[in-house]
Design a protein around this motif. Sequence first.
Motif, PDB file in Angstrom:
ATOM      1  N   GLY A 203       0.827  -1.203   0.000  1.00  0.00           N
ATOM      2  CA  GLY A 203       0.000   0.000   0.000  1.00  0.00           C
ATOM      3  C   GLY A 203       0.859   1.249   0.000  1.00  0.00           C
ATOM      4  O   GLY A 203       2.075   1.197  -0.112  1.00  0.00           O
ATOM      5  N   GLY A 204       0.210   2.383   0.120  1.00  0.00           N
ATOM      6  CA  GLY A 204       0.927   3.648   0.153  1.00  0.00           C
ATOM      7  C   GLY A 204       0.731   4.429  -1.132  1.00  0.00           C
ATOM      8  O   GLY A 204       0.040   3.997  -2.057  1.00  0.00           O
ATOM      9  N   THR A 205       1.371   5.583  -1.172  1.00  0.00           N
ATOM     10  CA  THR A 205       1.254   6.499  -2.300  1.00  0.00           C
ATOM     11  C   THR A 205       2.616   6.720  -2.923  1.00  0.00           C
ATOM     12  O   THR A 205       3.581   7.077  -2.224  1.00  0.00           O
ATOM     13  CB  THR A 205       0.687   7.857  -1.819  1.00  0.00           C
ATOM     14  OG1 THR A 205      -0.562   7.626  -1.178  1.00  0.00           O
ATOM     15  CG2 THR A 205       0.509   8.813  -2.977  1.00  0.00           C
ATOM     16  N   VAL A 206       2.718   6.520  -4.226  1.00  0.00           N
ATOM     17  CA  VAL A 206       3.969   6.756  -4.946  1.00  0.00           C
ATOM     18  C   VAL A 206       4.116   8.256  -5.180  1.00  0.00           C
ATOM     19  O   VAL A 206       3.216   8.903  -5.714  1.00  0.00           O
ATOM     20  CB  VAL A 206       3.992   5.999  -6.293  1.00  0.00           C
ATOM     21  CG1 VAL A 206       5.256   6.332  -7.075  1.00  0.00           C
ATOM     22  CG2 VAL A 206       3.879   4.495  -6.060  1.00  0.00           C
ATOM     23  N   ALA A 207       5.242   8.801  -4.733  1.00  0.00           N
ATOM     24  CA  ALA A 207       5.519  10.228  -4.886  1.00  0.00           C
ATOM     25  C   ALA A 207       6.710  10.410  -5.818  1.00  0.00           C
ATOM     26  O   ALA A 207       7.829  10.001  -5.498  1.00  0.00           O
ATOM     27  CB  ALA A 207       5.806  10.866  -3.535  1.00  0.00           C
ATOM     28  N   VAL A 208       6.448  11.003  -6.979  1.00  0.00           N
ATOM     29  CA  VAL A 208       7.498  11.238  -7.971  1.00  0.00           C
ATOM     30  C   VAL A 208       7.715  12.739  -8.081  1.00  0.00           C
ATOM     31  O   VAL A 208       6.780  13.486  -8.358  1.00  0.00           O
ATOM     32  CB  VAL A 208       7.102  10.672  -9.355  1.00  0.00           C
ATOM     33  CG1 VAL A 208       8.202  10.898 -10.366  1.00  0.00           C
ATOM     34  CG2 VAL A 208       6.761   9.200  -9.252  1.00  0.00           C
ATOM     35  N   ASP A 209       8.949  13.164  -7.864  1.00  0.00           N
ATOM     36  CA  ASP A 209       9.312  14.567  -8.066  1.00  0.00           C
ATOM     37  C   ASP A 209       9.622  14.726  -9.548  1.00  0.00           C
ATOM     38  O   ASP A 209      10.584  14.128 -10.048  1.00  0.00           O
ATOM     39  CB  ASP A 209      10.526  14.912  -7.205  1.00  0.00           C
ATOM     40  CG  ASP A 209      10.991  16.346  -7.356  1.00  0.00           C
ATOM     41  OD1 ASP A 209      10.553  17.049  -8.297  1.00  0.00           O
ATOM     42  OD2 ASP A 209      11.814  16.771  -6.520  1.00  0.00           O
ATOM     43  N   GLU A 210       8.805  15.472 -10.253  1.00  0.00           N
ATOM     44  CA  GLU A 210       8.957  15.614 -11.710  1.00  0.00           C
ATOM     45  C   GLU A 210      10.343  16.121 -12.107  1.00  0.00           C
ATOM     46  O   GLU A 210      10.801  15.867 -13.217  1.00  0.00           O
ATOM     47  CB  GLU A 210       7.867  16.527 -12.263  1.00  0.00           C
ATOM     48  CG  GLU A 210       6.457  15.984 -12.084  1.00  0.00           C
ATOM     49  CD  GLU A 210       6.257  14.606 -12.705  1.00  0.00           C
ATOM     50  OE1 GLU A 210       6.802  14.332 -13.785  1.00  0.00           O
ATOM     51  OE2 GLU A 210       5.539  13.791 -12.088  1.00  0.00           O
ATOM     52  N   SER A 211      11.034  16.810 -11.198  1.00  0.00           N
ATOM     53  CA  SER A 211      12.365  17.332 -11.529  1.00  0.00           C
ATOM     54  C   SER A 211      13.468  16.300 -11.302  1.00  0.00           C
ATOM     55  O   SER A 211      14.608  16.517 -11.693  1.00  0.00           O
ATOM     56  CB  SER A 211      12.659  18.594 -10.719  1.00  0.00           C
ATOM     57  OG  SER A 211      12.781  18.279  -9.343  1.00  0.00           O
ATOM     58  N   ASP A 212      13.140  15.178 -10.643  1.00  0.00           N
ATOM     59  CA  ASP A 212      14.158  14.168 -10.352  1.00  0.00           C
ATOM     60  C   ASP A 212      13.533  12.779 -10.300  1.00  0.00           C
ATOM     61  O   ASP A 212      13.234  12.252  -9.227  1.00  0.00           O
ATOM     62  CB  ASP A 212      14.855  14.475  -9.023  1.00  0.00           C
ATOM     63  CG  ASP A 212      15.985  13.505  -8.716  1.00  0.00           C
ATOM     64  OD1 ASP A 212      16.380  12.711  -9.605  1.00  0.00           O
ATOM     65  OD2 ASP A 212      16.475  13.516  -7.571  1.00  0.00           O
TER      66      ASP A 212
END
Length: 121
Positions: free
Chosen positions: A27-36
């Motif tokens: 579970g959980g939320t995938v967090a993608v930093d668009e700059s990296d």
Amino acid sequence: MIGTLKVFALDCPDPVALAGFYAGLVGGTVAVDESDSDWVELEGHNGATLAFQRVPDYRAPAWPGQDQPQQSHIDVGVADLDAAQAQVLALGATLLEDWSGSKNWRVFADPVGHPFCLCAC
């Protein structure tokens, strides 16, 4: 105590894909930093975080040998080993060891080769 655990990071060839695998597993939320996109985090329950770091020449660990040691592994508690096994295999895991059902845990590899265990709780 010197500090507190903040993040457990795994090297991999594709951080977004591996974060998606673990989101399906725990579970959980995938967090993608668009700059990296070389660093992706899976924000879990109670502040737990798994991170995934792109390594261009990634080499998967080998089980059970030590020529390419496992380096680390994650234990995941489950209520029903058989049901959980079917689910992680459907996500793309590979079964590495089940001891013919004689133990209360089983060893798998995630899609890029990191070992993890499903443990009966």
